[in-house]
Design an enzyme around this catalytic site. Structure first.
Site, PDB file in Angstrom:
ATOM      1  N   ARG A   1       0.821  -1.214   0.000  1.00 61.46           N
ATOM      2  CA  ARG A   1       0.000   0.000   0.000  1.00 61.46           C
ATOM      3  C   ARG A   1       0.859   1.270   0.000  1.00 61.46           C
ATOM      4  NH1 ARG A   1      -5.141  -0.688   2.500  1.00 61.46           N
ATOM      5  NH2 ARG A   1      -6.049  -2.610   1.704  1.00 61.46           N
TER       6      ARG A   1
ATOM      7  N   ASP B   1     -16.645   9.490   6.337  1.00 66.92           N
ATOM      8  CA  ASP B   1     -15.518   8.565   6.262  1.00 66.92           C
ATOM      9  C   ASP B   1     -14.289   9.284   6.805  1.00 66.92           C
ATOM     10  OD1 ASP B   1     -15.070   5.745   4.545  1.00 66.92           O
ATOM     11  OD2 ASP B   1     -13.226   6.856   4.939  1.00 66.92           O
TER      12      ASP B   1
HETATM   13  C1  LIG Z   1     -14.501  -1.539   3.555  1.00 70.95           C
HETATM   14  S1  LIG Z   1     -15.048   0.134   3.562  1.00 70.95           S
HETATM   15  C2  LIG Z   1     -16.777  -0.064   3.853  1.00 70.95           C
HETATM   16  C3  LIG Z   1     -17.624   0.752   2.931  1.00 70.95           C
HETATM   17  C4  LIG Z   1     -19.125   0.520   3.036  1.00 70.95           C
HETATM   18  N1  LIG Z   1     -19.624   0.821   4.355  1.00 70.95           N
HETATM   19  C5  LIG Z   1     -19.458  -0.908   2.664  1.00 70.95           C
HETATM   20  O1  LIG Z   1     -19.923  -1.678   3.500  1.00 70.95           O
HETATM   21  O2  LIG Z   1     -19.267  -1.274   1.504  1.00 70.95           O
HETATM   22  C6  LIG Z   1     -14.389   0.735   5.103  1.00 70.95           C
HETATM   23  C7  LIG Z   1     -14.283   2.258   5.199  1.00 70.95           C
HETATM   24  O3  LIG Z   1     -14.076   2.614   6.570  1.00 70.95           O
HETATM   25  C8  LIG Z   1     -13.262   3.763   6.620  1.00 70.95           C
HETATM   26  N2  LIG Z   1     -12.646   3.871   7.958  1.00 70.95           N
HETATM   27  C9  LIG Z   1     -11.666   3.117   8.486  1.00 70.95           C
HETATM   28  N3  LIG Z   1     -11.354   3.553   9.727  1.00 70.95           N
HETATM   29  C10 LIG Z   1     -12.175   4.591   9.996  1.00 70.95           C
HETATM   30  C11 LIG Z   1     -12.342   5.463  11.106  1.00 70.95           C
HETATM   31  N4  LIG Z   1     -11.601   5.338  12.202  1.00 70.95           N
HETATM   32  N5  LIG Z   1     -13.287   6.423  11.019  1.00 70.95           N
HETATM   33  C12 LIG Z   1     -14.051   6.554   9.898  1.00 70.95           C
HETATM   34  N6  LIG Z   1     -13.936   5.769   8.824  1.00 70.95           N
HETATM   35  C13 LIG Z   1     -13.007   4.805   8.872  1.00 70.95           C
HETATM   36  C14 LIG Z   1     -12.270   3.544   5.499  1.00 70.95           C
HETATM   37  O4  LIG Z   1     -11.716   4.768   5.053  1.00 70.95           O
HETATM   38  C15 LIG Z   1     -13.125   2.852   4.433  1.00 70.95           C
HETATM   39  O5  LIG Z   1     -13.594   3.763   3.481  1.00 70.95           O
END
Ligand SMILES: C[S@@+](CC[C@H](N)C(=O)[O-])C[C@H]1O[C@@H](n2cnc3c(N)ncnc32)[C@H](O)[C@@H]1O
Lengths: 126, 162, 272
Positions: free
Chosen positions: C34, C142
């Site tokens: 990454r 996000d």
């Molecule tokens: C796998 S995606 C999930 C997207 C959508 N909710 C779905 O189920 O398809 C996870 C997301 O969580 C966000 N994320 C990770 N840690 C986070 C945090 N501490 N606060 C807010 N968002 C976070 C990441 O940037 C990423 O876009």
């Protein structure tokens, strides 16, 4: 479950049929719309047909239109799998009676997600 | 070529840019060839060394076009094998078929960028690049390397005056 | 060049502190792959050299970039299908009854990634609440500003629209824009995107009828999950609905939730 894979490219038929077989489908292949109609006539009726658009002899849109004119084929789900990518083309295919539309190039996950939308993703036993 | 068709061609050519072609090719690689090896775009134009195989599909309509995929003959079989996920010997027909499908996929996606495009033709295979129509221009081009072999993708488009 | 243990541990600590995402030992390869693009863009010799650079001369921009690079943004339209079906067939009709006086609903997509989840919700409301003149506000948040930018633009590649979006909805709610497809303005206007760290305060967001908190808790440790679920409960109206990802649960994490089964989908409701 059974699927009919219609595409003039053997490589593409192999990609699609291979992915479907991994999911537990039995597959039959046809290289154009006319051949695909013959397969349907011989029966038994598959649950799914994936249909390319541009093919020699009979194109995919004509095939879909003809299939939709036949009552006995009503239960056949049709998914276009084609490189035709204009908004208007998708509208035409849906109007002709296709249920789903997958644009080439596509990944295997995308194919599976489309099948899920059609309720045709078999439960894979892990 | 007369002056005014030249201008029209220039307008049409603007619908398809190198970047769009590169994006289509990239999506295709992600979908079908990424598991084998990524495609490395060349920074400089690069001719594909002979002997070559060329697959092409035509786009009909108000602004006719031609999409060609040119590969070293030696690379064509590996490309086909990767697409088919097959290790064994492939027939010439398999190789032509796979190369034709690559051209078909690029052709359809290019057609979607050209307003009022007509139909996409069926792929044709030759041992030399086809001559584009006399009034057409190279709208987009991508030279790339895959497994040490050169591949070139070219989109030709003509003006409405054609 | 393999990532040095020092560089790996420093990245894990940074990511944990900034996002709560836990990167366990064995994820060296993930971290390295990454960070390769960032290291390359910065002209560093390799990833370890790049990390050492920020480690020894801290720089906020680079730290944020590293954390964002280690978020997993994988998502798709109507992801997993069934939760969105449960939402449309059971939750929306229930809200229609319970919110009949205000005729408005507020929904939070709490880790919205590139926007497919909130836009799927907005699209899903078109033929019900929106057609009947209700107001629906979808707040999408996000951690990563990069995914939020993309989400706001509402522009998706062909490979992305191929994933899980029913063709009739593609032609109805999207317009081709060159090589990509853009969500139509009426759908985009329903969603408000905003940067928010789930470990921070939710006070400014207000209260919601429905929260989608999907496929993000999996990255956190138990204490963080518990803390987030507790505070999400307070951001949810007492009769609201929480949707989690397929591999996520409140069970054994925060017991102040009632599970309600809609088909095969578990929906979580605040207790008492
Ligand atoms: C796998 S995606 C999930 C997207 C959508 N909710 C779905 O189920 O398809 C996870 C997301 O969580 C966000 N994320 C990770 N840690 C986070 C945090 N501490 N606060 C807010 N968002 C976070 C990441 O940037 C990423 O876009």
């Amino acid at each position: 479950m059974k699927a009919l894979v219609v595409d003039d490219s053997r490589a593409m038929r192999k990609i699609i049929a291979g992915a479907l077989r991994k999911l537990g489908y039995e597959t039959v292949e046809a290289a154009d719309g006319a051949e695909a109609l013959k397969v349907l006539q011989e029966g038994p009726l598959p649950e799914l047909a994936t249909v390319d658009w541009n093919m020699p002899v009979m194109d995919g849109l004509t095939f879909v239109t003809q299939v939709r004119a036949i009552r006995e084929y009503r239960s056949l789900s049709i998914m276009m799998v084609t490189t035709e990518a204009e908004h208007g083309q998708i509208v035409r295919a849906l109007a002709a009676g296709a249920h789903e539309y997958l644009i080439k190039p596509f990944t295997v996950e995308a194919l599976e997600e489309k099948l899920a939308l059609l309720g045709l993703l078999p439960e894979v036993t892990a | 070529m007369t002056q005014d068709t030249g201008l029209e061609v220039q307008e049409v050519v603007d619908y398809v840019e190198d970047e769009a072609l590169a994006q289509i090719v990239d999506q295709m690689w992600q979908s079908y060839f990424g598991h084998v090896e990524p495609l490395l775009p060349a920074l400089e134009p690069h001719e594909v060394p002979a002997p070559v195989l060329c697959a092409s599909v035509g786009i009909s309509g108000a602004r006719p076009g031609l999409v060609t995929v040119l590969v070293e003959k030696g690379a064509a079989a590996s490309l086909a094998a990767a697409l088919l996920q097959e290790d064994g010997e492939l027939t010439d027909e398999d190789v032509y078929d796979a190369l034709g499908e690559i051209a078909n996929i690029i052709g359809g996606n290019i057609k979607a960028l050209v307003p009022d495009a007509g139909a996409l033709g069926l792929p044709a295979i030759a041992e030399a690049p086809p001559l584009p129509r006399s009034n057409s221009r190279c709208a987009a081009r991508m030279d790339a390397n895959w497994q040490g072999h050169w591949v070139t993708f070219i989109v030709w488009l003509s003006g409405t005056g054609a | 060049m393999a990532l040095t243990p020092t560089a790996f541990e420093w990245v894990c600590a940074l990511v944990r502190k900034e996002s709560a995402i836990v990167l366990e030992k064995g994820k060296e390869y993930l971290v390295e792959s990454r960070l390769v693009p960032l290291a390359r863009a910065a002209g560093a010799a390799d990833v370890s050299a790049y990390v050492d650079g920020v480690r020894l001369r801290p720089d906020r921009r680079t730290q944020v970039a590293i954390v964002e690079a280690l978020t997993t943004n994988e998502t798709s339209w109507f992801r997993d299908g069934a939760p969105f079906q449960a939402f449309a067939t059971t939750v929306v009709p229930a809200l229609k009854q319970s919110r009949a006086t205000t005729r408005s609903v507020r929904i939070w997509s709490a880790a919205s990634s590139t926007g497919q989840e909130p836009y799927s919700l907005a699209i899903g409301l078109q033929d019900s609440l929106i057609a009947e003149g209700w107001r629906a506000e979808i707040v999408a948040t996000d951690l990563s500003t990069e995914v939020l930018e993309k989400a706001k633009a509402g522009t998706y590649s062909q490979l992305e629209v191929n994933r899980g979006l029913p063709a009739p909805l593609l032609v109805r709610h999207f317009t081709r824009a060159g090589m990509n497809w853009q969500v139509n303005a009426n759908i985009r206007q329903m969603v408000r995107f905003q940067q928010l760290n789930l470990t921070g305060s939710y006070a400014a967001l207000g209260q919601f009828d429905v929260v989608f908190l999907r496929n993000v808790l999996i990255y956190f440790d138990l204490a963080t999950k518990r803390d987030i679920l507790g505070r999400v409960r307070r951001a949810l109206k007492p009769d609201g609905y929480l949707f989690l990802g397929g591999a996520e649960t409140t069970l054994g994490v925060d017991d102040n939730w009632e599970r309600q089964l809609i088909g095969r989908v578990s929906v979580h409701r605040p207790k008492n």
